[in-house]
Design a protein around this motif. Sequence first.
Motif, PDB file in Angstrom:
ATOM      1  N   LYS A 385      -1.771  -4.576   3.007  1.00  0.00           N
ATOM      2  CA  LYS A 385      -3.056  -3.936   2.726  1.00  0.00           C
ATOM      3  C   LYS A 385      -2.839  -2.874   1.668  1.00  0.00           C
ATOM      4  O   LYS A 385      -1.779  -2.216   1.646  1.00  0.00           O
ATOM      5  N   PHE A 445      -7.455  -1.067   2.569  1.00  0.00           N
ATOM      6  CA  PHE A 445      -7.595  -0.181   3.723  1.00  0.00           C
ATOM      7  C   PHE A 445      -7.723   1.258   3.231  1.00  0.00           C
ATOM      8  O   PHE A 445      -7.544   1.535   2.037  1.00  0.00           O
ATOM      9  N   THR A 446      -8.074   2.152   4.166  1.00  0.00           N
ATOM     10  CA  THR A 446      -8.323   3.546   3.772  1.00  0.00           C
ATOM     11  C   THR A 446      -7.017   4.344   3.798  1.00  0.00           C
ATOM     12  O   THR A 446      -6.013   3.895   4.354  1.00  0.00           O
ATOM     13  N   GLU A 448      -6.499   6.886   5.582  1.00  0.00           N
ATOM     14  CA  GLU A 448      -6.194   7.183   6.989  1.00  0.00           C
ATOM     15  C   GLU A 448      -5.453   6.003   7.617  1.00  0.00           C
ATOM     16  O   GLU A 448      -4.484   6.181   8.361  1.00  0.00           O
ATOM     17  N   GLU A 449      -5.901   4.782   7.287  1.00  0.00           N
ATOM     18  CA  GLU A 449      -5.218   3.600   7.834  1.00  0.00           C
ATOM     19  C   GLU A 449      -3.814   3.477   7.239  1.00  0.00           C
ATOM     20  O   GLU A 449      -2.860   3.120   7.929  1.00  0.00           O
ATOM     21  N   GLN A 450      -3.720   3.820   5.946  1.00  0.00           N
ATOM     22  CA  GLN A 450      -2.405   3.745   5.297  1.00  0.00           C
ATOM     23  C   GLN A 450      -1.418   4.714   5.961  1.00  0.00           C
ATOM     24  O   GLN A 450      -0.240   4.399   6.135  1.00  0.00           O
ATOM     25  N   LYS A 452      -0.872   5.381   8.791  1.00  0.00           N
ATOM     26  CA  LYS A 452      -0.220   4.848   9.996  1.00  0.00           C
ATOM     27  C   LYS A 452       0.975   3.948   9.650  1.00  0.00           C
ATOM     28  O   LYS A 452       1.838   3.723  10.487  1.00  0.00           O
TER      29      LYS A 452
END
Length: 493
Positions: A385, A445-446, A448-450, A452
Amino acid sequence: MANYTPKNILITGAAGFIASHVANRLIRSYPDYKIVVLDKLDYCSNLKNLNPSRSSPNFKFVKGDIGSADLVNYLLITESIDTIMHFAAQTHVDNSFGNSFEFTKNNIYGTHVLLEACKVTGQIRRFIHVSTDEVYGETDEDAVVGNHEASQLLPTNPYSATKAGGVDRLVDGPENAEFDSSNLAINTSQIGVQVPSSKTSVSSKKPALKFLIYGKTGWIGGLLGKLCEKQQIQYEYGKGRLEDRSQLLADIQTIKPTHVFNAAGVTGRPNVDWCESHKTETIRTNVSGTLNLADVCREHGLLMINFATGCIFEYDAKHPEGSGIGFKEEDTPNFIGSFYSKTKAMVEELLKEYDNVCTLRVRMPISSDLNNPRNFITKIARYNKVVNIPNSMTILDELLPISIEMAKRNLRGIWNFTNPGVVSHNEILEMYKKYINPEFKWVNFTLEEQAKVIVAPRSNNELDASKLKKEFPELMSIKESLIKYVFEPNKKH
Ligand SMILES: O=c1ccn([C@@H]2O[C@H](COP(=O)(O)OP(=O)(O)O[C@H]3O[C@H](CO)[C@@H](O)[C@H](O)[C@H]3O)[C@@H](O)[C@H]2O)c(=O)[nH]1
């Protein structure tokens, strides 16, 4: 030569009659030029001639002899001289009969020392030699045509003979020099009447450059070596570890470089997250090592071109995403999200104290080699992503040759070393799809998702590349450069 404008001018003999007028005028009219004047303050010169310039910030006086190669070399390097206006000479014709040795020493040997210094330092773009009309000797009173630049030199006294000697050396030129030389023959009995200058360009010859490159096994270091081969520039890779001062000294003593490139450093494998768990290793190479090399180079009067990073900024209220307002060279870094970036920002700050360093802020480097795992395009094309944020980036195929040209021009200070403008991840992947693989698909992906899936935050920013663009007007915008240097040559469809 087309883009050349003088920045730092050395004027020899500037306490003399003619040169002091030139120096005072240049200092007054061109506050952007730094004027360094060299004069040994002999009987025919007077420091008072330079009184009008004494308090000007762009004026520097050095008492010394052009016959001292050490002094001349030192001045050219430490003052980053790009232009020499050579007026220093013994000029009193009568004296030349009784004391011709002094004339030979100053006018021939002194001129030769200057030319040799141009050759050794390889940084002089233009050399203006002020000579005399007397080199042509007597012209018949009834002559219809006057002397032209190529007329036979027939000096009739020791003074003009030494001037003719100096001019001869100049026009023949030091081999390997890459600069324009201009001879101005001045009729000193009628100051103000000048024989037009003749321009002898020897710019087709290669300068005597020798690069010492650190980072042989790295991506940028490897590409630099290939470029040197292509451009027939002598180079060698440094064997020493950056953190070992004695090894760096040994490299410099055996290789005797004219310039040093630092493309060594740790950036982490597969990415900068590695630095989070290897902090002392990161400090050893990127901090201690880089500072060590800068210091050793400084001691040896060598310019160090340092491949640094622009990942020390992130979009903020004054530089919002999409605004087109990029961070400038003088802006203070505001991104310390990753240990890698944090230490890079610290080093950049410290390197500002070294006037022999040229800091190139590279960002998200891209090359036409789409198989290279370091290539930003390769990276984002392989991630499961990807985020989608506009960023400044560096197209190495276009910019690494520019770094070599920057070394030749002896440019220093901080440079945003990116193509002008920004490009987003999605825009690059769209191009990838169009030129390389029409089947290519990706998922966004955002941030914030990155967060993680990565350890440390990454910087996203726009750097203002206008300083680089001003020095290299042909520099392409990031999107144009991507197409010309990366996607067109790799085009599959
Ligand atoms: O799952 C992921 C991981 C990363 N990224 C993005 O991909 C880009 C590259 O990130 P990454 O591969 O983690 O690279 P870095 O380790 O941050 O390396 C960049 O920054 C280093 C320090 O300046 C340089 O040495 C590298 O050449 C340059 O690619 C960035 O925009 C990331 O936000 C994603 O979209 N998805």
